[in-house]
Design an enzyme around this catalytic site. Structure first.
Site, PDB file in Angstrom:
ATOM      1  N   THR A 267       0.819  -1.217   0.000  1.00 49.20           N
ATOM      2  CA  THR A 267       0.000   0.000   0.000  1.00 49.20           C
ATOM      3  C   THR A 267       0.850   1.263   0.000  1.00 49.20           C
ATOM      4  OG1 THR A 267      -1.735  -1.144   1.235  1.00 49.20           O
ATOM      5  CG2 THR A 267      -1.791   1.264   1.264  1.00 49.20           C
TER       6      THR A 267
ATOM      7  N   CYS B 193      -5.527  -8.950   3.715  1.00 45.14           N
ATOM      8  CA  CYS B 193      -4.884  -8.731   2.411  1.00 45.14           C
ATOM      9  C   CYS B 193      -3.479  -8.169   2.568  1.00 45.14           C
ATOM     10  CB  CYS B 193      -5.731  -7.801   1.534  1.00 45.14           C
ATOM     11  SG  CYS B 193      -6.873  -8.703   0.450  1.00 45.14           S
ATOM     12  N   PHE B 194      -3.014  -7.971   3.812  1.00 45.21           N
ATOM     13  CA  PHE B 194      -1.607  -7.680   4.103  1.00 45.21           C
ATOM     14  C   PHE B 194      -1.115  -6.385   3.458  1.00 45.21           C
ATOM     15  CE2 PHE B 194      -2.600 -12.114   3.156  1.00 45.21           C
ATOM     16  CZ  PHE B 194      -2.661 -12.606   4.457  1.00 45.21           C
ATOM     17  N   CYS B 195      -1.993  -5.385   3.373  1.00 46.59           N
ATOM     18  CA  CYS B 195      -1.627  -4.100   2.753  1.00 46.59           C
ATOM     19  C   CYS B 195      -1.094  -4.314   1.338  1.00 46.59           C
ATOM     20  CB  CYS B 195      -0.607  -3.357   3.606  1.00 46.59           C
ATOM     21  SG  CYS B 195      -1.242  -2.815   5.190  1.00 46.59           S
ATOM     22  N   ASN B 196      -1.700  -5.246   0.627  1.00 45.07           N
ATOM     23  CA  ASN B 196      -1.281  -5.521  -0.747  1.00 45.07           C
ATOM     24  C   ASN B 196      -2.519  -5.938  -1.549  1.00 45.07           C
ATOM     25  OD1 ASN B 196      -0.139  -6.431  -3.166  1.00 45.07           O
ATOM     26  ND2 ASN B 196       1.683  -7.234  -2.151  1.00 45.07           N
TER      27      ASN B 196
END
Length: 835
Positions: A113, A381-384
């Site tokens: 992100t 979503c793991f900042c992705n």
């Protein structure tokens, strides 16, 4: 690692943060004890020592990445994100609308992100951003005419050395190919510079900047060492460094400036130009010890790379071959590689758990189950978002539709319309062991497969993987080590209940009591459904101290915050952070009881002398404490040293008892008071979500059947009720019919239903012994179709009378059904559990 072993934790979130070893802290604190470090901007002896030490650390960082100060400059930042923001702000962009060709910012869609967020700054500079999918860059070739290849317009391409989603390692050869013009993200004239996001990569792999000379390399040190946090760096190639532009100047960056005129001359050093203010000099000094300890413990990054990959390869191989009895896979792994080489795959495994029919088990549910086994994973979503969309086949429209449905990044809404919104990620670090991998695999097997399934699907994999790792790991050579080892320990049911039951003598004044009875008798009783059986209040519990034992009553006054004195106190650690049974299960062994006549709360625990606290609000104010458990900032006051010593002695850790001050109540969220009059007047005590939690005995009985099938010694109904820590327990004809209610009345009291209670691991704690029983949450999930909702939250209308209403056992409950029979959970990223 010994510390983690003692705690019984299996930590599998090294991609989120490394864990710091004790030797690092010892070396650092010894350093601070023996040296005086002053502000490096001063000129005294201690300041000079600091400045010289920081410069030494800069060189140590360059050495770690196999480069020198001739090629790269180290700019300290607060982390990788701050370094990325610095690049976006200072890169020599050429905006749209000028005579020369304009710049482009290109980024791989499989980016964090913080990389994608750079486009906000580039847009403000009138520079276009272009997302590039991995398959597009892999097939890209330069086809520009020769006359356009002399254009000097600067463009920037960013990609991760290692995907923080899947662990895919993208080719470092891209760096030179793009800079040389051999490979172009998009066909546009100009000179390309490369931003290599190395934050995930460098935590477990060596990076040689002597060979792969990217222009910008942002990193965060906690990803490597675990400590210090809040410190990162931007490694800038000295070829591009002089062209970086900067508008703001902070303390320490100016060689000279005027306050009265627009005159400023920057310092010569690139690092000093961009390090605004005083750097975090003690944290930087800690880095020296981080590098020393890492080298001493592991022998270097190459060995870490091989070790962590071996763990990931082994775990991936076993997971891939796990099958249900019908042949369906147990997990769906999201990967671009087959884990054949550490050069293309990092120690990250991303997956979703499936049921026998191939349906996804929500990541939130898996996370809760893992927590029961003290396994720490990461979900979402793991900042992705880009990688998440690509691997989970989530369209742009799906993302927008999920947002409208209330799903945001980081919350627990894991499945929408039967499709996952995210996944589960495990990741290994240098202190990870094969025992960690085994523990995780045994957890998956124990929770998803029966014994016959284990024998069918797991044994052949054991043989395969053992052969592949025996050479390097001779201690790991027995198939027996892979058999499921997770067993529920037998518990002896204690005969002495920890829940104090009392019949209070409190009565309202006679005239007021008559008013209550009149209000009840005048209530219009609707026709009872479900065969005419009435619904009644079976039990009433309050919890004066948050997360401590229940106090059972037969009738109790109700105030504007719910049951009088319910969760008015909480236990906090030495930093003022609320302690719940998640961190300290023994809180349930502390038994508070309220004496309304004497106006005291008596606190008891086995082996301790009873101690009392006045119910009168002392008015003494303490500091404002903010707790995520409370979801709001709450003004509190401390209950004193004597009480603090009592709790500290019983729990064996420094802690204090604090009470919510009467002049500042925690306001409930507007969304939870929809339909209630004067919503702004409704306030909460130290509860998580609402004033009351209601459960149904019929629902308990249905759940009990599921649990009894899995336990050798079944739970008593009353014991199971206590696991769910409700305020109001009702007897209704049908199980889970409470989820169809929109509002209820009990006597003169009116309650609004504001949503279901999504349960966490606290319900697994035996409230009499403090022991955990993992089967409770697992059975709840199985019984509810993978959901963990049990019970409903209630809010009551603000009281308008001059006296307190009373809630009594035996009172009739009159529900009003809602039009939509499914209660929507509160929109929040917080896990809603009764404390």
């Amino acid at each position: 690692r010994n510390f983690i072993f003692i705690l019984g934790i299996t930590y599998l979130d090294h991609a989120g943060s490394a864990l710091f070893p004790e030797s690092l802290l010892k070396a650092f604190t010894d350093d601070l004890r023996h040296n005086v470090y002053g502000n490096p901007h001063s000129q005294n002896i201690s300041s000079k020592l600091t400045y010289d030490t920081i410069e030494h650390v800069r060189y140590r960082i360059l050495q770690h990445f196999h480069t020198t100060a001739e090629d790269y400059t180290i700019i300290f930042t607060s982390g990788c994100t701050a370094a990325l923001k610095l690049i976006a702000e200072s890169f020599p962009w050429i905006p749209e609308g000028t005579e020369q060709p304009s710049s482009r910012f290109c980024y791989l869609t499989d980016s964090h992100t913080s990389v994608v967020g750079m486009r906000g700054i580039t847009a403000s500079k009138n520079v276009l951003s272009v997302p590039i999918k991995p398959k597009e860059i892999l097939s890209a070739k330069s086809r520009l005419p020769a006359e356009e290849q002399n254009c000097t317009t600067p463009h920037l391409f960013s990609y991760p050395a290692q995907s923080n989603f899947s662990g895919t390692k993208y080719p470092l050869s891209w760096i030179q190919d793009i800079k040389s013009g051999k490979l172009r993200p998009i066909e546009i004239p100009g000179k390309w510079f490369v931003l290599l996001d190395a934050a995930s990569y460098v935590s477990s792999s060596p990076l040689d900047l002597g060979v792969h000379q990217a222009d910008f390399i942002p990193i965060s040190f906690y990803k490597i060492f675990g400590f210090p946090t809040g410190l990162g760096a931007l490694l800038v190639n000295n070829c591009i460094a002089p062209f970086l532009r900067k508008t703001y100047f902070g303390g320490g960056t100016a060689a000279a400036y005027l306050a009265g005129e627009d005159f400023y001359f920057p310092r010569k050093s690139i690092a000093e130009r961009f390090e605004d203010g005083t750097v975090s000099f003690l944290d930087i000094i800690a880095l020296k010890h981080g590098f020393d300890v890492l080298e001493n413990l592991t022998g270097g990054m190459e060995k870490i790379k091989q070790h962590t990959f071996a763990l990931a390869h082994y775990t991936y191989t076993v997971l891939s071959d796990l099958k249900y009895a019908n042949g369906a896979p147990v997990v769906r792994i999201y990967s671009d590689t087959d884990f054949s080489s550490p050069d293309v795959q990092g120690p990250i495994i991303n997956f979703n758990v499936l049921d026998e029919n191939g349906e996804v088990l929500g990541f939130s549910q898996v996370d809760k189950m893992a927590s029961l086994h003290n396994i720490h994973v990461r979900t979402g979503c793991f900042c992705n978002t880009g990688a998440c969309q690509m691997h989970l086949d989530i369209s742009n429209e799906d993302i927008q539709r999920n947002l409208q449905a209330g799903h945001i990044c980081g919350d627990n809404i894991d499945v929408v319309d039967g499709r996952p919104t995210g996944s589960v990620r495990i990741s290994f670090g240098y202190m990870s062991s094969f025992e960690d991998a085994q523990t995780f695999l045994n957890f998956i097997i124990a929770t998803r497969l029966s014994k016959s399934d284990n024998e069918i699907s797991f044994q052949p994999v054991t043989k395969l993987t053992t052969e592949s790792v025996t050479d390097k790991h001779p201690s790991f050579n027995s198939a027996d080590k892979l058999s499921p080892i997770l067993q529920i320990s037998d518990r002896e049911l204690r005969s002495n209940p920890s829940v104090t039951k009392t019949t209070i003598n409190w009565q309202p004044p006679e005239t007021e009591a008559e008013s209550i009875r009149a209000a009840v008798s005048e209530t219009t009783v609707p026709t009872c459904r479900k065969g005419g059986e009435p619904i009644t209040v079976a039990n009433i519990y309050l919890y004066p101290i948050k997360s401590c034992s229940a106090f059972e009553v037969t009738e109790w006054p109700v105030g504007n915050q719910g049951l009088l004195y319910d969760r008015n106190w909480m236990v906090v650690n030495q930093n003022g952070v609320c302690i719940t049974q998640k961190q300290e299960p023994r809180l349930c062994l502390i038994n508070p009881s309220i004496d309304l006549k004497q106006k005291i709360m008596v606190i008891q625990a086995e082996g301790m002398d009873p101690i009392s606290v006045s119910l009168e609000d002392s008015g003494k104010e303490a500091v404002i404490c903010e707790s995520k458990v409370c979801s709001h900032r709450v003004k509190t006051y401390d209950c004193g040293e004597k009480i603090a010593d009592w709790f500290s002695m019983f729990l064996g850790r420094p802690c204090r008892l604090i009470r919510q001050s009467s002049d500042m109540k925690s306001k409930s969220l507007q969304k939870n008071t929809k339909g209630l009059s004067s919503a702004t007047n409704i306030s909460l005590s130290l509860v998580n979500e609402a004033q009351y939690l209601l459960i149904n005995v019929a629902s308990i009985m249905q759940l009990k059947e599921h649990i009894s099938e899995r336990l050798e010694e079944p739970l008593e109904t009353e014991e199971l009720i206590r696991h769910f820590r409700a305020n109001i327990v009702v007897r209704a004809p049908e199980s889970f019919e409470e989820e169809e209610w929109a509002e209820i009345s009990i006597g003169a009291l009116q309650f609004q239903v504001v949503g279901p209670c999504s349960r966490c691991q606290i319900i697994c704690i035996d409230q009499q012994s403090g022991e955990r029983n993992k089967e409770i949450l697992q059975s709840l999930s199985a019984a509810r179709g993978r959901k963990t909702n049990f019970g409903i939250y209630l809010m009551n209308q603000p009281l308008h009378s001059s006296f307190s209403d009373v809630l009594s056992v035996g009172s009739q409950v009159l529900p009003v059904l809602k039009e939509n029979t499914e209660i929507q959970p509160p929109t929040s990223s917080e896990e809603k559990c009764s404390g």
